[in-house]
Design a protein around this motif. Structure first.
Motif, PDB file in Angstrom:
ATOM      1  N   LEU A  20     -20.269   3.959 -17.250  1.00  0.00           N
ATOM      2  CA  LEU A  20     -19.739   2.923 -18.142  1.00  0.00           C
ATOM      3  C   LEU A  20     -20.869   2.102 -18.753  1.00  0.00           C
ATOM      4  O   LEU A  20     -20.803   1.705 -19.925  1.00  0.00           O
ATOM      5  N   ARG A  24     -21.792   1.579 -22.785  1.00  0.00           N
ATOM      6  CA  ARG A  24     -21.327   0.217 -23.076  1.00  0.00           C
ATOM      7  C   ARG A  24     -21.276  -0.127 -24.557  1.00  0.00           C
ATOM      8  O   ARG A  24     -20.474  -0.943 -24.968  1.00  0.00           O
ATOM      9  N   GLU A  27     -17.631   3.826 -27.752  1.00  0.00           N
ATOM     10  CA  GLU A  27     -16.192   3.737 -27.505  1.00  0.00           C
ATOM     11  C   GLU A  27     -15.931   3.728 -26.008  1.00  0.00           C
ATOM     12  O   GLU A  27     -16.698   4.323 -25.250  1.00  0.00           O
ATOM     13  N   PRO A  28     -14.849   3.094 -25.569  1.00  0.00           N
ATOM     14  CA  PRO A  28     -14.519   3.153 -24.137  1.00  0.00           C
ATOM     15  C   PRO A  28     -14.367   4.610 -23.685  1.00  0.00           C
ATOM     16  O   PRO A  28     -13.989   5.483 -24.465  1.00  0.00           O
ATOM     17  N   HIS A  74     -13.827   0.426 -20.050  1.00  0.00           N
ATOM     18  CA  HIS A  74     -14.993  -0.202 -20.654  1.00  0.00           C
ATOM     19  C   HIS A  74     -15.584  -1.192 -19.656  1.00  0.00           C
ATOM     20  O   HIS A  74     -14.845  -1.925 -19.008  1.00  0.00           O
TER      21      HIS A  74
END
Length: 104
Positions: A20, A24, A27-28, A74
């Motif tokens: 993640l 960052r 896109e999630p 996210h």
């Protein structure tokens, strides 16, 4: 010395946070993509995501893509900060354990 983050320290949670953190500014990440990347099971990944979400380290966005549910993840600012602090802690351990080249 920085302190370890006991929430992030667990192996799968550390890998989740690393993925993640790396994404960052993008896109999630989709749950399915993260699951494949980490080679985790649905249940195991879901359990660790809940722990990280409860700590405020990630946000979970659920939506429908057509008729299929889609979960996107996210890292939060608090999660990014916690991850950086934890990696600094690990880096300090590595640096302290490395031999001093000037000692020879």
């Amino acid at each position: 010395m920085a302190a370890p983050d006991e929430i992030i320290h667990q192996s799968l949670r550390l890998r989740i946070m690393a993925a993640l953190y790396a994404a960052r500014d993008l896109e999630p990440l989709d749950f399915a993509k993260l699951k494949a990347l980490l080679q985790a099971t649905d249940g195991n990944l879901g359990s660790h995501l809940t722990t990280l979400e409860n700590a405020g380290y990630l946000s979970v966005e659920k939506q429908l893509a057509g008729r299929k549910p889609r979960t996107r993840l996210h890292i939060t600012p608090a999660g990014a900060s916690a991850f950086r602090n934890h990696t600094n802690y690990l880096r300090e351990i590595i640096e302290a354990a490395e031999p001093d080249p000037s000692a020879n």
